[in-house]
Write an enzyme that holds these catalytic residues in place. Structure first.
Site, PDB file in Angstrom:
ATOM      1  N   HIS A 136       0.867  -1.183   0.000  1.00 31.38           N
ATOM      2  CA  HIS A 136       0.000   0.000   0.000  1.00 31.38           C
ATOM      3  C   HIS A 136       0.899   1.226   0.000  1.00 31.38           C
ATOM      4  CE1 HIS A 136      -3.071   2.864   1.026  1.00 31.38           C
ATOM      5  NE2 HIS A 136      -3.991   1.926   0.970  1.00 31.38           N
ATOM      6  N   ARG A 148      -6.318  10.268   0.158  1.00 34.17           N
ATOM      7  CA  ARG A 148      -6.013  10.803  -1.171  1.00 34.17           C
ATOM      8  C   ARG A 148      -7.288  11.010  -1.984  1.00 34.17           C
ATOM      9  NH1 ARG A 148      -2.870   6.769  -3.814  1.00 34.17           N
ATOM     10  NH2 ARG A 148      -3.217   5.473  -1.992  1.00 34.17           N
TER      11      ARG A 148
END
Lengths: 549, 225
Positions: A321, A341
């Site tokens: 990740h 994000r």
């Protein structure tokens, strides 16, 4: 509170904020992505992997840590296991109490199996699983401008076209059905006042398709599933992982041997159908990476099913990740959800410069971070020497209004606040962390486990332990979906299967054969598997430990 | 290396400063079987009670999130026996007495706020119990939403209320009966069940790698938030 050196870099981030606010780097072209992956993604390092020497997928390439477990001897010598005394007899044995396991149990029940004839065996507590930790969301194409076809294309492109198409078909077609089922169970999804689901983008999605329950999505789903399991009265044995699968004299799956972690006893479970839902392998710490995974994620299901002849696929592919915590030290490796994000936080280097679009697929994003830190030397260096990338989190409240972070990213906010970092005011530091087992046991679209000779009768698998759904890279929000879609299918099909099934004499012949093969290959008897739990005791302690028994 | 002195169930150890309680216990040589789940503050498996030297108070936290402090006396509570009401969610009649009927003990709340003080998530636990008592399901669901079900509230409550199960019921009632249903979701499920996408998805599955690549790279992307 950040140390002085890091604060200097934060000033640069603040300085460039205004100009960056509505400006993002271009998305990368296909060729640029390939180059980036090839050079910088940890998965493309050949020395980190090797061919496995035994079993039906002999010569398949897997990470060294996985090969070590596959080329290992059983925890208990199969010749010494007494199967004459059966401790539990059940229609369906489900190994694993996370999202896939619980969903399988519920759908087996909906399809006519009585709760007392379903048994869930779990290594930790019911629900101590990666499902609980999934923060960002769950994908489903249910909006007007979206469709399962567009979802299909995103999944298959994100997975580098290596996915098993019949599994992707089920994943995307059943997704809205799953969300509807959740709604009926009372899962509290984020909605507008008129009931419209609030959905956002994830890396690699072409539509805003991510459904969430704040940043506790997996926890909210898992809590409800667990509550429902308890209401219905399904049998659960906790702290009792499976250490071997059983077969009968026709070679059908016939249950498992469980190990009571607290009393050292073993239990023999005779079952007409067995569902493997043990999750992934983050706790193997592939290539020494920290991980976002829960304590029990040690690849057990793969090891056990492989001894029984299950094909492995895409096990060479590991997901890192892009945003694991890089500072403070106490929580290094823990997940910073991709939703940060999705909601607008931008990745920046130590100079406060943008260098990659925030929503590239995970492997591309992670590679860009590693390149920035180690290729261009523009990472932020922490007091322990770790390098990281800023995620400019204060932008979220600027873009969406004050209070957004607390309201929609409560878990993240809380995690940093505990260490005196206020992500509303200051950016947070991240670096790639080991996140997901992309590959695993091969299944068909009925969630039946496949061997080279076809379906292994009575053996089903669902969730992270399987391979094929996500190809070589999984997109955000498709893992929760995977557990639910294939857990449901495994539940339905195992319920059908047990109606006309008789189990013969129990045996561990397959394990005996596996041991013979290990010996024939000259593999020394020094490693044992499954691992069950990782060991984090200090070396100093272990060097002086004595083993009295 | 800066060290702190901690006591694990009465035994003294010196561990590096800055470690979480969980990592400190492992450093000292303890191996978890119970008491470790997600190791990231989501599952509530590592509920811990501690006392500080010269302080009469009992404090509660999660071992995977709380950093060790000098002179901490630690006890882990990885299991708290709790009563959970059994219900068929399809058959519940929802009104302002529903929660009370499943958990009558909430009427025993003495408003001491001990539950709130024990909560490692810093939730307003007492407030959601009071909301449940008033029949304000929405409020109870919202206030209890970030609950990780560690059970520390229930362990400390003098009225023996099982707060986290009460919040669970409130959330499910809200999610199922009170929150508005999603119309676009219903519509899409209907379309799928009618087989509207069956043919098109089979066509997509049969496309060559080259065609798929082209479609993927040329697909239009919905603008962000």
């Amino acid at each position: 509170m950040y140390p002085k050196e890091m604060q200097k870099s934060i000033e640069k981030v603040e300085k460039s904020r205004e100009e960056r606010l509505h400006k993002l780097p271009e998305r990368l072209k296909e060729k640029e992505k390939e180059e980036l992956l090839l050079k910088w993604h940890p998965d493309y390092k050949p020395e980190a992997k090797r061919k496995i020497r035994v079993g039906v997928s002999k010569n398949a390439i897997v990470p060294n840590e996985v090969a070590d477990l596959i080329e290992a001897y059983p925890l208990e010598n199969p010749a010494e296991i007494d199967l004459s005394n059966i401790d539990y007899q059940t229609d369906i044995l489900i190994i694993g109490g996370g999202g896939a396991g619980c969903t399988a149990a519920l759908f087996a029940y909906y399809n006519g199996v009585k709760p007392e004839n379903i048994l869930i065996a779990t290594k930790l507590r019911n629900g101590d699983a990666n499902t609980m930790m999934a923060q960002g969301g769950i994908q489903a194409a249910d909006k007007e401008n979206d469709s399962p076809l567009i979802h299909y294309l995103d999944v298959i492109g994100g997975g580098h076209f290596a996915n098993k198409t019949e599994l992707v078909e089920r994943l995307v077609m059943d997704a809205p059905i799953i969300i509807k089922w959740h709604e009926e169970l009372g899962v509290m999804y984020d909605k507008k006042d008129d009931g419209e689901m609030i959905t956002v983008h994830g890396g690699g999605t072409s539509r805003r398709r991510m459904h969430s329950a704040k940043d506790y999505t997996g926890m909210e789903i898992m809590r409800v599933l667990r509550d429902e399991i308890r209401n219905i009265g399904v049998n659960i044995i906790e702290f009792s992982p499976a250490i071997e699968l059983l077969i009968d004299d026709e070679g059908k799956a016939a249950g498992a041997i469980l190990y009571n972690l607290e009393t050292d006893q073993y239990y023999v479970v005779k079952a007409k159908a067995t569902i493997i839902a043990t999750g992934g392998f983050g706790r193997l710490h592939i290539q020494g990476f920290p991980t976002t995974n829960h304590y029990g994620a040690t690849c057990d299901g793969v090891v056990l099913a492989y001894r029984m002849g299950a094909i492995l696929r895409d096990m060479d592919s590991v997901q890192y990740h892009p945003t694991g915590v890089a500072y403070p030290e106490q929580i290094v490796g823990l997940l910073v959800t991709e939703k940060v994000r999705s909601l607008g936080a931008q990745p920046l280097n130590s100079e406060g410069e943008q260098f990659v679009h925030p929503l590239e697929p995970r492997d591309v994003e992670a590679s860009a971070f590693i390149k920035e830190c180690y290729g261009k030397n523009k990472g932020v260096i922490t007091p322990t020497g770790m390098r990281g990338i800023w995620l400019d989190s204060p932008i979220i409240d600027i873009l969406h209004g004050e209070g957004t972070i607390e309201r929609r990213l409560g878990a993240m906010f809380r995690m940093f606040k505990r260490f005196d970092i206020d992500m509303r005011e200051e950016p947070i530091l991240v670096f790639p962390t080991l996140h997901y087992q992309n590959g695993g046991i091969e299944i068909n679209s009925n969630a039946e486990v496949l061997s080279p000779k076809g379906v292994i009768k009575g053996l089903f698998a669902a969730g992270e332990v399987t391979g094929g759904v996500h190809g070589k890279n999984r997109l955000m929000g498709n893992s929760l979906l995977d557990t639910q879609v294939f857990g449901r299918i495994a539940g339905i099909n195992s319920a059908k299967y047990v109606k006309n099934c008789k189990i013969g004499k129990l045996s561990v012949e397959h394990v005996k054969k596996y041991v013979e093969e290990l010996k024939k290959e000259g593999i020394e008897e020094k490693r044992r598997a499954p691992m069950i739990l990782p060991d984090y005791r200090e070396k100093r302690v272990l060097s002086r430990a004595i083993d009295i028994l | 290396m800066e060290e702190v002195r901690i006591y694990i169930m009465g035994k003294e150890y010196k561990v590096p400063a800055g470690l979480t309680i969980m990592k400190a216990m492992e450093y000292a040589g303890y191996r978890y079987i119970r008491g470790a789940g997600c190791r990231a503050g989501f599952c509530g498996a590592c509920a811990t009670i501690y006392r500080k030297e010269g302080d009469y108070k009992l404090y509660a936290d999660l071992a995977c999130q709380k950093t060790v402090e000098e002179g901490m006396h630690l006890v882990q509570l990885p299991f708290s026996p709790a009563n959970k009401a059994i219900y068929d969610i399809e058959k519940i009649k929802v009104d302002d007495k529903t929660i009370l009927s499943f958990y009558p003990e909430i009427a025993r709340c003495v408003s001491c706020n001990t539950c709130t003080k024990a909560c490692p998530q810093e939730l307003e636990v007492m407030d959601y119990i009071q909301a449940s008592l008033r029949g304000d399901i929405k409020k109870a669901a919202e206030l209890g939403f970030d609950c990780i079900q560690c059970g520390l509230c229930a362990i400390r409550c003098p009225a023996e209320i099982v707060h986290y199960h009460v919040a669970q019921l409130a959330r499910r009632l809200y999610g199922k009966y009170i929150a508005p249903k999603s119309k676009h979701l219903e519509k899409r499920v209907r379309e799928i069940e009618e087989g509207r996408y069956n043919k098109a998805i089979k066509e997509l599955m049969n496309k060559s790698l080259e065609e798929l690549r082209k479609m993927y790279n040329e697909r239009d992307i919905e603008p962000g938030d």
